[in-house]
Scaffold this motif. Structure first.
Motif, PDB file in Angstrom:
ATOM      1  N   THR A  25     -21.684  10.423  44.796  1.00  0.00           N
ATOM      2  CA  THR A  25     -20.448  10.904  44.195  1.00  0.00           C
ATOM      3  C   THR A  25     -19.448   9.755  44.076  1.00  0.00           C
ATOM      4  OG1 THR A  25     -19.536  11.503  46.364  1.00  0.00           O
ATOM      5  CG2 THR A  25     -20.683  13.236  45.134  1.00  0.00           C
ATOM      6  N   PRO A  26     -18.469   9.870  43.191  1.00  0.00           N
ATOM      7  CA  PRO A  26     -17.418   8.848  43.118  1.00  0.00           C
ATOM      8  C   PRO A  26     -16.589   8.822  44.401  1.00  0.00           C
ATOM      9  CG  PRO A  26     -17.439  10.240  41.159  1.00  0.00           C
ATOM     10  CD  PRO A  26     -18.315  10.910  42.160  1.00  0.00           C
ATOM     11  N   TYR A  27     -16.032   7.644  44.712  1.00  0.00           N
ATOM     12  CA  TYR A  27     -15.206   7.515  45.910  1.00  0.00           C
ATOM     13  C   TYR A  27     -14.284   6.309  45.768  1.00  0.00           C
ATOM     14  CZ  TYR A  27     -18.503   3.795  47.331  1.00  0.00           C
ATOM     15  OH  TYR A  27     -19.278   2.662  47.369  1.00  0.00           O
ATOM     16  N   ILE A  28     -13.296   6.234  46.660  1.00  0.00           N
ATOM     17  CA  ILE A  28     -12.403   5.090  46.738  1.00  0.00           C
ATOM     18  C   ILE A  28     -12.930   4.171  47.844  1.00  0.00           C
ATOM     19  CG2 ILE A  28     -10.043   4.283  47.092  1.00  0.00           C
ATOM     20  CD1 ILE A  28     -10.272   6.089  44.685  1.00  0.00           C
ATOM     21  N   PRO A  29     -13.338   2.946  47.527  1.00  0.00           N
ATOM     22  CA  PRO A  29     -13.833   2.061  48.584  1.00  0.00           C
ATOM     23  C   PRO A  29     -12.694   1.520  49.442  1.00  0.00           C
ATOM     24  CG  PRO A  29     -13.782   0.895  46.502  1.00  0.00           C
ATOM     25  CD  PRO A  29     -13.383   2.314  46.193  1.00  0.00           C
ATOM     26  N   THR A  30     -12.972   1.294  50.702  1.00  0.00           N
ATOM     27  CA  THR A  30     -12.004   0.662  51.587  1.00  0.00           C
ATOM     28  C   THR A  30     -12.571  -0.655  52.091  1.00  0.00           C
ATOM     29  OG1 THR A  30     -12.808   1.767  53.599  1.00  0.00           O
ATOM     30  CG2 THR A  30     -11.109   2.902  52.314  1.00  0.00           C
ATOM     31  N   VAL A  31     -11.711  -1.665  52.171  1.00  0.00           N
ATOM     32  CA  VAL A  31     -12.084  -2.994  52.660  1.00  0.00           C
ATOM     33  C   VAL A  31     -11.174  -3.319  53.832  1.00  0.00           C
ATOM     34  CG1 VAL A  31     -12.244  -5.444  52.100  1.00  0.00           C
ATOM     35  CG2 VAL A  31     -12.865  -3.724  50.381  1.00  0.00           C
ATOM     36  N   ASP A  32     -11.766  -3.554  54.992  1.00  0.00           N
ATOM     37  CA  ASP A  32     -10.988  -3.803  56.221  1.00  0.00           C
ATOM     38  C   ASP A  32      -9.979  -2.688  56.467  1.00  0.00           C
ATOM     39  OD1 ASP A  32     -12.339  -6.176  56.705  1.00  0.00           O
ATOM     40  OD2 ASP A  32     -10.894  -7.387  55.590  1.00  0.00           O
ATOM     41  N   GLY A  33     -10.404  -1.452  56.160  1.00  0.00           N
ATOM     42  CA  GLY A  33      -9.563  -0.301  56.425  1.00  0.00           C
ATOM     43  C   GLY A  33      -8.498  -0.026  55.390  1.00  0.00           C
ATOM     44  N   VAL A  34      -8.427  -0.853  54.356  1.00  0.00           N
ATOM     45  CA  VAL A  34      -7.420  -0.683  53.303  1.00  0.00           C
ATOM     46  C   VAL A  34      -8.081  -0.132  52.045  1.00  0.00           C
ATOM     47  CG1 VAL A  34      -5.711  -1.836  51.861  1.00  0.00           C
ATOM     48  CG2 VAL A  34      -6.042  -2.571  54.236  1.00  0.00           C
ATOM     49  N   ALA A  35      -7.536   0.940  51.501  1.00  0.00           N
ATOM     50  CA  ALA A  35      -8.117   1.561  50.317  1.00  0.00           C
ATOM     51  C   ALA A  35      -7.913   0.680  49.087  1.00  0.00           C
ATOM     52  CB  ALA A  35      -7.497   2.928  50.078  1.00  0.00           C
ATOM     53  N   CYS A  36      -8.956   0.534  48.289  1.00  0.00           N
ATOM     54  CA  CYS A  36      -8.841  -0.168  47.015  1.00  0.00           C
ATOM     55  C   CYS A  36      -8.103   0.709  46.007  1.00  0.00           C
ATOM     56  CB  CYS A  36     -10.218  -0.522  46.482  1.00  0.00           C
ATOM     57  SG  CYS A  36     -11.127  -1.745  47.458  1.00  0.00           S
ATOM     58  N   ARG A  37      -7.685   0.112  44.935  1.00  0.00           N
ATOM     59  CA  ARG A  37      -6.960   0.865  43.903  1.00  0.00           C
ATOM     60  C   ARG A  37      -7.887   1.395  42.821  1.00  0.00           C
ATOM     61  NH1 ARG A  37      -3.911  -3.668  44.835  1.00  0.00           N
ATOM     62  NH2 ARG A  37      -4.492  -4.654  42.851  1.00  0.00           N
ATOM     63  N   HIS A  38      -9.138   0.991  42.815  1.00  0.00           N
ATOM     64  CA  HIS A  38     -10.072   1.458  41.793  1.00  0.00           C
ATOM     65  C   HIS A  38     -11.067   2.457  42.378  1.00  0.00           C
ATOM     66  CE1 HIS A  38     -12.622  -1.656  43.685  1.00  0.00           C
ATOM     67  NE2 HIS A  38     -13.644  -0.963  43.201  1.00  0.00           N
ATOM     68  N   VAL A  39     -11.708   3.191  41.486  1.00  0.00           N
ATOM     69  CA  VAL A  39     -12.740   4.159  41.858  1.00  0.00           C
ATOM     70  C   VAL A  39     -14.111   3.516  41.711  1.00  0.00           C
ATOM     71  CG1 VAL A  39     -13.823   6.364  41.246  1.00  0.00           C
ATOM     72  CG2 VAL A  39     -11.326   6.126  41.169  1.00  0.00           C
ATOM     73  N   GLN A  40     -14.956   3.706  42.706  1.00  0.00           N
ATOM     74  CA  GLN A  40     -16.352   3.338  42.576  1.00  0.00           C
ATOM     75  C   GLN A  40     -17.150   4.553  42.110  1.00  0.00           C
ATOM     76  OE1 GLN A  40     -18.494   0.668  42.878  1.00  0.00           O
ATOM     77  NE2 GLN A  40     -16.670  -0.644  42.826  1.00  0.00           N
ATOM     78  N   MET A  41     -17.905   4.381  41.031  1.00  0.00           N
ATOM     79  CA  MET A  41     -18.748   5.444  40.479  1.00  0.00           C
ATOM     80  C   MET A  41     -20.201   4.977  40.617  1.00  0.00           C
ATOM     81  SD  MET A  41     -16.453   6.665  37.211  1.00  0.00           S
ATOM     82  CE  MET A  41     -17.152   5.448  36.110  1.00  0.00           C
ATOM     83  N   PRO A  42     -20.840   5.264  41.744  1.00  0.00           N
ATOM     84  CA  PRO A  42     -22.152   4.690  42.024  1.00  0.00           C
ATOM     85  C   PRO A  42     -23.263   5.267  41.151  1.00  0.00           C
ATOM     86  CG  PRO A  42     -21.586   6.300  43.690  1.00  0.00           C
ATOM     87  CD  PRO A  42     -20.358   6.129  42.838  1.00  0.00           C
ATOM     88  N   THR A  43     -24.292   4.467  40.966  1.00  0.00           N
ATOM     89  CA  THR A  43     -25.516   4.957  40.331  1.00  0.00           C
ATOM     90  C   THR A  43     -26.098   6.035  41.227  1.00  0.00           C
ATOM     91  OG1 THR A  43     -25.997   2.867  39.223  1.00  0.00           O
ATOM     92  CG2 THR A  43     -27.872   4.326  39.666  1.00  0.00           C
ATOM     93  N   THR A  44     -26.333   7.221  40.664  1.00  0.00           N
ATOM     94  CA  THR A  44     -26.768   8.366  41.468  1.00  0.00           C
ATOM     95  C   THR A  44     -28.255   8.681  41.332  1.00  0.00           C
ATOM     96  OG1 THR A  44     -26.245   9.945  39.717  1.00  0.00           O
ATOM     97  CG2 THR A  44     -24.468   9.390  41.258  1.00  0.00           C
ATOM     98  N   LEU A  45     -28.878   8.207  40.275  1.00  0.00           N
ATOM     99  CA  LEU A  45     -30.284   8.499  40.027  1.00  0.00           C
ATOM    100  C   LEU A  45     -31.132   7.252  40.266  1.00  0.00           C
ATOM    101  CD1 LEU A  45     -29.859  10.523  36.714  1.00  0.00           C
ATOM    102  CD2 LEU A  45     -30.675  11.462  38.892  1.00  0.00           C
TER     103      LEU A  45
END
Length: 299
Positions: free
Chosen positions: A178-198
């Motif tokens: 599912t799509p999600y907001i990635p976090t780096v060192d505990g800080v949320a990024c401003r973009h959405v990650q839309m991962p390959t699901t299949l």
């Protein structure tokens, strides 16, 4: 009816000049939209032969014919032949995808160099590689790229930060559900990650009786309603589905149409997301069945 975003990774010069036009024809016939993500610098495909020493690599290539998929000449680039500049030699084919109404974006600057090195590199190396791709894309298209999809689903923390610094709203740099907001060192990024699901076709060929002639049936089982009515992102490659696997990809497109799915670009997929409902998840590495080594996965 679910949406399936078609994410097209363009890794090589051959995939750019031969695979892109072939896929454009198939997508047009299927009334499908896609996002083409380009490798924009040197084609060092031959360097990938060093992966023979990695765990799981020989098992993977034993199931698929690397030579027949990529061609002997491409496998010599950077080894016995000079590495051609994909962005300079394939710009016309790249622009043809946008002219046909498809979204275009960045895959990488140097595919093999990125895939084999990025996890352990520092911010300076990472941002230099990414900026090279950004600048070349802008030269070719006359505008900034809207999105990014990492080569080999390989990233590091600074690469995620660079996507934010560019102001991209979404990217597809890993695998997940599912799509999600990635976090780096505990800080949320401003973009959405839309991962390959299949799974990709090459991950399935040679497993459980799936072949180059029938592997589309494995994917269609995963997208058959009502068992799975959720949206998906499917990654294909111009060197595969735009080459030797074109016949089975045509069957897959037809099957998705018969199932009633809308075949869209990443941009269209993103527009239907509600960012306020997306989870924040840390950047994580893991393994995917059928693919050697570790890559970015959804935790």
């Amino acid at each position: 009816m679910a949406r399936i975003a078609l994410k097209v990774d363009v890794d090589t010069l051959r995939g750019t000049r031969e695979g892109v036009p072939k896929l454009l024809s198939m997508l047009s016939a299927a009334r499908a939209q896609a996002t083409f993500l380009y490798s924009l610098g040197p084609d060092h495909t031959g360097w990938a032969l060093r992966r023979v020493f990695r765990p799981g690599f020989l098992k993977k290539v034993s199931r698929t014919s690397v030579v027949s998929l990529y061609g002997v000449r491409t496998l010599m680039y950077g080894v016995l032949l000079p590495a051609p500049d994909i962005g300079r030699k394939g710009a016309a084919e790249m622009r043809a995808a946008r002219a046909a109404g498809h979204e275009c974006g960045i895959h990488t600057w140097d595919h093999v160099y990125w895939q084999d090195n990025v996890r352990g590199r520092d911010a300076a190396w990472t941002r230099r590689q990414m900026q090279n791709a950004f600048d070349r894309y802008t030269d070719i298209f006359g505008e900034a790229p809207p999105t990014h999809g990492a080569a080999g689903w390989q990233m590091n923390d600074d690469a995620f930060r660079q996507i934010d610094d560019w102001g991209m709203a979404y990217a597809s740099d890993g695998r997940g559900v599912t799509p999600y907001i990635p976090t780096v060192d505990g800080v949320a990024c401003r973009h959405v990650q839309m991962p390959t699901t299949l799974p990709t076709l090459d991950e399935l060929i040679g497993v459980d009786g799936w072949t180059e002639e029938n592997v589309h049936e494995a994917i269609l089982r995963l997208t058959a309603a009502p068992a799975d009515a959720r949206d998906h992102i499917f990654t294909l490659h111009t060197e595969l589905e735009g080459g030797k696997l074109a016949p089975v990809f045509e069957k897959l497109l037809a099957g998705w149409r018969a199932q009633g799915h809308e075949l869209v670009s990443m941009a269209t997929w993103y527009r239907h997301l509600d960012r306020s409902t997306l989870p924040q998840l840390p950047v994580t590495w893991g393994e995917i069945e059928g693919r050697s080594g570790q890559l970015i996965i959804q935790p």
